[in-house]
Design a protein around this motif. Structure first.
Motif, PDB file in Angstrom:
ATOM      1  N   GLU A  43       0.814  -1.225   0.000  1.00  9.33           N
ATOM      2  CA  GLU A  43       0.000   0.000   0.000  1.00  9.33           C
ATOM      3  C   GLU A  43       0.840   1.264   0.000  1.00  9.33           C
ATOM      4  O   GLU A  43       0.313   2.361  -0.224  1.00  9.33           O
ATOM      5  CB  GLU A  43      -0.942   0.004   1.209  1.00  9.33           C
ATOM      6  CG  GLU A  43      -0.245  -0.017   2.564  1.00  9.33           C
ATOM      7  CD  GLU A  43      -0.023  -1.426   3.091  1.00  9.33           C
ATOM      8  OE1 GLU A  43       0.295  -1.564   4.284  1.00  9.33           O
ATOM      9  OE2 GLU A  43      -0.176  -2.379   2.304  1.00  9.33           O
ATOM     10  N   GLU A  44       2.152   1.126   0.207  1.00 12.87           N
ATOM     11  CA  GLU A  44       3.018   2.305   0.198  1.00 12.87           C
ATOM     12  C   GLU A  44       3.357   2.764  -1.212  1.00 12.87           C
ATOM     13  O   GLU A  44       3.737   3.920  -1.403  1.00 12.87           O
ATOM     14  CB  GLU A  44       4.315   1.998   0.953  1.00 12.87           C
ATOM     15  CG  GLU A  44       4.117   1.682   2.423  1.00 12.87           C
ATOM     16  CD  GLU A  44       5.433   1.347   3.104  1.00 12.87           C
ATOM     17  OE1 GLU A  44       6.493   1.637   2.510  1.00 12.87           O
ATOM     18  OE2 GLU A  44       5.418   0.802   4.212  1.00 12.87           O
ATOM     19  N   PHE A  45       3.231   1.879  -2.207  1.00  8.19           N
ATOM     20  CA  PHE A  45       3.643   2.291  -3.557  1.00  8.19           C
ATOM     21  C   PHE A  45       2.720   1.785  -4.667  1.00  8.19           C
ATOM     22  O   PHE A  45       2.940   2.113  -5.837  1.00  8.19           O
ATOM     23  CB  PHE A  45       5.079   1.823  -3.843  1.00  8.19           C
ATOM     24  CG  PHE A  45       5.262   0.333  -3.851  1.00  8.19           C
ATOM     25  CD1 PHE A  45       5.152  -0.395  -5.024  1.00  8.19           C
ATOM     26  CD2 PHE A  45       5.554  -0.348  -2.675  1.00  8.19           C
ATOM     27  CE1 PHE A  45       5.321  -1.758  -5.032  1.00  8.19           C
ATOM     28  CE2 PHE A  45       5.725  -1.720  -2.674  1.00  8.19           C
ATOM     29  CZ  PHE A  45       5.609  -2.432  -3.857  1.00  8.19           C
ATOM     30  N   THR A  46       1.705   0.996  -4.350  1.00  8.34           N
ATOM     31  CA  THR A  46       0.765   0.535  -5.373  1.00  8.34           C
ATOM     32  C   THR A  46      -0.657   0.918  -4.981  1.00  8.34           C
ATOM     33  O   THR A  46      -1.047   0.764  -3.813  1.00  8.34           O
ATOM     34  CB  THR A  46       0.836  -0.994  -5.565  1.00  8.34           C
ATOM     35  OG1 THR A  46       0.579  -1.632  -4.296  1.00  8.34           O
ATOM     36  CG2 THR A  46       2.194  -1.410  -6.072  1.00  8.34           C
ATOM     37  N   PRO A  47      -1.454   1.419  -5.915  1.00  4.24           N
ATOM     38  CA  PRO A  47      -2.864   1.705  -5.606  1.00  4.24           C
ATOM     39  C   PRO A  47      -3.630   0.422  -5.291  1.00  4.24           C
ATOM     40  O   PRO A  47      -3.231  -0.676  -5.694  1.00  4.24           O
ATOM     41  CB  PRO A  47      -3.385   2.379  -6.891  1.00  4.24           C
ATOM     42  CG  PRO A  47      -2.160   2.787  -7.653  1.00  4.24           C
ATOM     43  CD  PRO A  47      -1.095   1.803  -7.288  1.00  4.24           C
ATOM     44  N   THR A  48      -4.736   0.561  -4.579  1.00  2.11           N
ATOM     45  CA  THR A  48      -5.579  -0.586  -4.250  1.00  2.11           C
ATOM     46  C   THR A  48      -6.063  -1.249  -5.534  1.00  2.11           C
ATOM     47  O   THR A  48      -6.562  -0.587  -6.445  1.00  2.11           O
ATOM     48  CB  THR A  48      -6.787  -0.136  -3.411  1.00  2.11           C
ATOM     49  OG1 THR A  48      -6.319   0.544  -2.240  1.00  2.11           O
ATOM     50  CG2 THR A  48      -7.620  -1.329  -3.000  1.00  2.11           C
ATOM     51  N   THR A  49      -5.910  -2.568  -5.601  1.00  5.21           N
ATOM     52  CA  THR A  49      -6.187  -3.298  -6.837  1.00  5.21           C
ATOM     53  C   THR A  49      -7.000  -4.546  -6.533  1.00  5.21           C
ATOM     54  O   THR A  49      -6.775  -5.225  -5.527  1.00  5.21           O
ATOM     55  CB  THR A  49      -4.872  -3.703  -7.536  1.00  5.21           C
ATOM     56  OG1 THR A  49      -4.045  -2.549  -7.682  1.00  5.21           O
ATOM     57  CG2 THR A  49      -5.142  -4.277  -8.914  1.00  5.21           C
ATOM     58  N   PHE A  50      -7.964  -4.843  -7.418  1.00  6.21           N
ATOM     59  CA  PHE A  50      -8.781  -6.043  -7.327  1.00  6.21           C
ATOM     60  C   PHE A  50      -8.629  -6.841  -8.626  1.00  6.21           C
ATOM     61  O   PHE A  50      -8.609  -6.268  -9.715  1.00  6.21           O
ATOM     62  CB  PHE A  50     -10.264  -5.704  -7.125  1.00  6.21           C
ATOM     63  CG  PHE A  50     -10.573  -5.066  -5.799  1.00  6.21           C
ATOM     64  CD1 PHE A  50     -10.920  -5.842  -4.704  1.00  6.21           C
ATOM     65  CD2 PHE A  50     -10.530  -3.686  -5.652  1.00  6.21           C
ATOM     66  CE1 PHE A  50     -11.219  -5.251  -3.484  1.00  6.21           C
ATOM     67  CE2 PHE A  50     -10.833  -3.092  -4.440  1.00  6.21           C
ATOM     68  CZ  PHE A  50     -11.165  -3.872  -3.344  1.00  6.21           C
ATOM     69  N   ARG A  51      -8.543  -8.147  -8.476  1.00  2.43           N
ATOM     70  CA  ARG A  51      -8.499  -9.039  -9.638  1.00  2.43           C
ATOM     71  C   ARG A  51      -9.919  -9.472  -9.996  1.00  2.43           C
ATOM     72  O   ARG A  51     -10.642 -10.022  -9.160  1.00  2.43           O
ATOM     73  CB  ARG A  51      -7.653 -10.270  -9.345  1.00  2.43           C
ATOM     74  CG  ARG A  51      -6.169 -10.010  -9.280  1.00  2.43           C
ATOM     75  CD  ARG A  51      -5.399 -11.297  -9.018  1.00  2.43           C
ATOM     76  NE  ARG A  51      -5.669 -12.316 -10.038  1.00  2.43           N
ATOM     77  CZ  ARG A  51      -5.045 -13.487 -10.088  1.00  2.43           C
ATOM     78  NH1 ARG A  51      -4.118 -13.779  -9.189  1.00  2.43           N
ATOM     79  NH2 ARG A  51      -5.335 -14.364 -11.036  1.00  2.43           N
ATOM     80  N   MET A  52     -10.304  -9.247 -11.243  1.00  2.00           N
ATOM     81  CA  MET A  52     -11.645  -9.601 -11.671  1.00  2.00           C
ATOM     82  C   MET A  52     -11.759 -11.061 -12.095  1.00  2.00           C
ATOM     83  O   MET A  52     -12.868 -11.551 -12.316  1.00  2.00           O
ATOM     84  CB  MET A  52     -12.074  -8.699 -12.826  1.00  2.00           C
ATOM     85  CG  MET A  52     -12.233  -7.241 -12.449  1.00  2.00           C
ATOM     86  SD  MET A  52     -13.575  -6.914 -11.266  1.00  2.00           S
ATOM     87  CE  MET A  52     -12.657  -6.709  -9.720  1.00  2.00           C
ATOM     88  N   ASP A  53     -10.650 -11.757 -12.218  1.00  2.00           N
ATOM     89  CA  ASP A  53     -10.706 -13.171 -12.564  1.00  2.00           C
ATOM     90  C   ASP A  53     -10.802 -14.062 -11.331  1.00  2.00           C
ATOM     91  O   ASP A  53     -10.906 -15.286 -11.465  1.00  2.00           O
ATOM     92  CB  ASP A  53      -9.484 -13.570 -13.391  1.00  2.00           C
ATOM     93  CG  ASP A  53      -8.181 -13.334 -12.643  1.00  2.00           C
ATOM     94  OD1 ASP A  53      -8.120 -12.370 -11.856  1.00  2.00           O
ATOM     95  OD2 ASP A  53      -7.220 -14.097 -12.856  1.00  2.00           O
ATOM     96  N   VAL A  54     -10.764 -13.470 -10.151  1.00  2.00           N
ATOM     97  CA  VAL A  54     -10.917 -14.196  -8.896  1.00  2.00           C
ATOM     98  C   VAL A  54     -12.286 -13.840  -8.318  1.00  2.00           C
ATOM     99  O   VAL A  54     -12.563 -12.667  -8.054  1.00  2.00           O
ATOM    100  CB  VAL A  54      -9.795 -13.854  -7.903  1.00  2.00           C
ATOM    101  CG1 VAL A  54      -9.990 -14.588  -6.587  1.00  2.00           C
ATOM    102  CG2 VAL A  54      -8.428 -14.190  -8.501  1.00  2.00           C
ATOM    103  N   ARG A  55     -13.133 -14.832  -8.132  1.00  2.00           N
ATOM    104  CA  ARG A  55     -14.512 -14.576  -7.733  1.00  2.00           C
ATOM    105  C   ARG A  55     -14.606 -13.810  -6.408  1.00  2.00           C
ATOM    106  O   ARG A  55     -15.406 -12.881  -6.270  1.00  2.00           O
ATOM    107  CB  ARG A  55     -15.278 -15.904  -7.630  1.00  2.00           C
ATOM    108  CG  ARG A  55     -16.745 -15.744  -7.263  1.00  2.00           C
ATOM    109  CD  ARG A  55     -17.401 -17.111  -7.123  1.00  2.00           C
ATOM    110  NE  ARG A  55     -17.401 -17.807  -8.383  1.00  2.00           N
ATOM    111  CZ  ARG A  55     -18.345 -17.678  -9.312  1.00  2.00           C
ATOM    112  NH1 ARG A  55     -19.354 -16.833  -9.122  1.00  2.00           N
ATOM    113  NH2 ARG A  55     -18.286 -18.372 -10.424  1.00  2.00           N
ATOM    114  N   ALA A  56     -13.803 -14.201  -5.438  1.00  2.00           N
ATOM    115  CA  ALA A  56     -13.879 -13.547  -4.124  1.00  2.00           C
ATOM    116  C   ALA A  56     -13.525 -12.065  -4.229  1.00  2.00           C
ATOM    117  O   ALA A  56     -14.213 -11.209  -3.644  1.00  2.00           O
ATOM    118  CB  ALA A  56     -12.948 -14.255  -3.143  1.00  2.00           C
TER     119      ALA A  56
END
Length: 584
Positions: A212-225
């Protein structure tokens, strides 16, 4: 006859790479067809059937774009056909001479002792070709030859990787660099590395970066959860507190397939699109290709602006050698948009800074030179505009910002180091994109394999060729020294690249004099010998210490045996006088 009649198919991509051209038209010569004698010599119906079969074969042959089949009578009166094997015009029937079509002209395939080099694709081809020609190397064009010394391709081929000879050839792009250069690959590697680091206790003063210090919050859409967690999060957000999100396909570059999620309507439409893709996959029993996976990333809405325009910084990570690992950092350039920054704009060219997107702007031809800045110009602008207002140290770009980029890049490399294919001869140049927000926090946007090496403006004409030339110089020098088992340091070809990580011992003379390495606060990891602070003891002192340790060990065992006898005697004579209970 079967040997002559065999047609060897090839894909269209292979034909383009090898420069093949068609040797004849894709139709059957009508004169040959009408002049063919009847098979039976008397039955007219048989000749009609024969012509129909020939027409069907001609239609089938048209489906093979790079081959042609000529039919002719094998012998007068027999009515039999003979197929000639396809040979491209670029091939000569003589085994000694072979030519390929390259950029509209015939190129002769060189023979002899070499050394040879192969270039696949146009990205950086002119720079690499000029570099190799200046060294007296000869360019080959056949994709089937494996006697090259250097292979520079913008796309990876599993077949070529299988033919790779470690320690004898240099190949651009590590085969499985997708663990670092795709969105999902980098995200998964960083998450796994962070889980491992949380379980390991580091020494005092050695703190690992957190994602979280150098990458924006990210979600993977290929993972159902993760997909369901993202959409559930968006349902409970009010319009006032809603943030913008940017959706990126994992395996594409140049801004292709990217779109923004600005409001609830965009999120709902995106959710329906993903559900539709999932339903189509479920309905198909067999599908040939997986659909493109997406990641959704928090959009940084408050970027630092240069004259009102959004920008990002392209820097370079060079993995010059993988056995042992030698990793370098180099400054690149600054990329700006043509339009002024407007977060509510629906035009992607106002949000994405790469040249591929900016060329779509109608003002690009007029503002082309203003869309790329050198790092020196960027440093001067920050000094003039923000040093006093924001309380920044002098030369913040070349100092603090450079150190932060090096820390992040070293962290990302360590996250994938154990996953990359490690063989002597693999090397890779990776483009790293960084964004600075209005609080001067540095964010890593992505890492790209095969970064653009075009020189379509003055700044790029000065920066890109130097990067490519020093990349090849460093890679070749380290490669040759490893082959000959020579000391790698000092590196005569090192100029602008800064060493980030190495697996060989560094002499003291290498650590001290380089000005660029002095400014880098990224710890350099060495082998077990370099991690020892004290020098090795002489052999005589080592033997003396061993003798002393053995005598102390024997004395300790003797004292323990005496103590045990004393305890046994005390148990056997509990009422005896003190002087008798503990004899010495």
């Amino acid at each position: 006859m079967s040997a002559e009649g065999r047609v060897e198919p090839c894909s269209e991509a292979q034909a383009k790479q090898s420069g093949r051209v068609e040797a004849a038209d894709d139709h059957v010569d009508a004169s040959h067809r009408h002049n063919e004698p009847d098979r039976s010599g008397t039955d007219d119906g048989t000749s009609g059937v024969l012509e129909q079969v020939q027409r069907e074969e001609a239609r089938e042959n048209k489906k093979l774009p790079h081959f042609t089949v000529k039919q002719r009578s094998h012998a007068p009166g027999t009515g039999t056909c003979k197929r000639k094997k396809y040979l491209p015009k670029s091939f000569s029937r003589s085994p000694k001479v072979c030519t390929y079509r390259h950029r509209g002209r015939q190129e002769e395939e060189p023979r002899g002792p070499g050394p040879f080099y192969f270039i696949g694709g146009g990205n950086g081809a002119e720079i690499v070709s000029s570099y190799c020609e200046s060294k007296g190397w000869k360019r080959i064009y056949s994709t089937h030859r494996d006697d090259f010394t250097l292979k520079w391709c913008q796309t990876k081929s599993p077949v070529n990787d299988c033919n790779f000879r470690a320690g004898e050839q240099l190949v651009y792009q590590i085969p499985n660099n997708k663990v670092l250069t795709t969105k999902i690959g980098l995200l998964s590697s960083l998450r796994e590395y962070e889980r491992v680091c949380c379980k390991v206790k580091h020494g005092q003063g050695l703190r690992r970066l957190q994602m979280e210090e150098f990458t924006p919050t990210t979600f993977r859409m290929d993972v159902r959860a993760e997909r369901e967690a993202f959409f559930a999060q968006q349902e409970g957000v009010s319009t006032k507190d809603r943030h913008m999100w940017i959706c990126k396909p994992t395996g594409l570059n140049q801004g292709r397939g990217i779109f923004l999620l600005k409001n609830q309507e965009d999120v709902t439409a995106f959710r329906q699109k993903l559900q539709h893709m999932e339903d189509r996959r479920a309905s198909r029993k067999i599908y040939h290709r997986q659909p493109q996976a997406f990641v959704v990333q928090h959009y940084i809405h408050n970027p630092l602006l240069l004259k009102g325009r959004k920008f990002d910084v392209r820097s370079y990570l060079l993995i010059a050698c993988t056995a042992p690992y030698m990793v370098f950092f180099r400054h690149g350039y600054v990329r700006l948009t043509c339009d002024l920054y407007d977060p509510s704009s629906s035009n992607l060219s106002a949000h994405l800074t790469n040249q591929y997107m900016q060329k779509k702007n109608p003002l690009y031809s007029q503002l082309k030179e203003d869309t790329v800045w050198s790092m020196e110009s960027f440093n001067a602008y920050v000094n003039d505009s923000f040093q006093v207002a924001k309380g920044l140290p002098g030369d913040w770009v070349m100092g603090t910002f450079a150190k932060r980029m090096q820390q992040i890049m070293a962290h990302c490399f360590l996250a994938v180091k154990s996953k990359l294919h490690s063989q002597l001869g693999y090397f890779d140049l990776i483009g790293c994109d960084f964004l600075i927000d209005e609080h001067f926090k540095v964010w890593l946007l992505e890492m790209n394999c095969n970064p653009a090496l075009h020189t379509n403006c003055e700044v790029l004409k000065e920066v890109i060729p130097n990067i490519v030339v020093e990349t090849l110089d460093l890679t070749q020098e380290i490669f040759n020294k490893c082959r000959l088992r020579q000391k790698i340091f000092p590196l005569a070809s090192q100029s602008e690249f800064v060493l980030l990580y190495n697996e060989v011992s560094l002499p003291d003379s290498t650590l001290a004099p380089r000005k660029s390495n002095k400014d880098c606060d990224v710890p350099q990891k060495g082998n077990k010998r370099t991690q020892k602070a004290e020098p090795r003891q002489p052999k005589s002192e080592y033997k003396l210490n061993c003798v002393v340790q053995q005598r102390l060990h024997l004395a300790l065992i003797h004292n323990l045996m005496i103590l045990r006898k004393m305890l046994c005697y005390a148990q056997e004579n509990p009422c005896g006088p003190p002087q008798e209970r503990f004899p010495v």
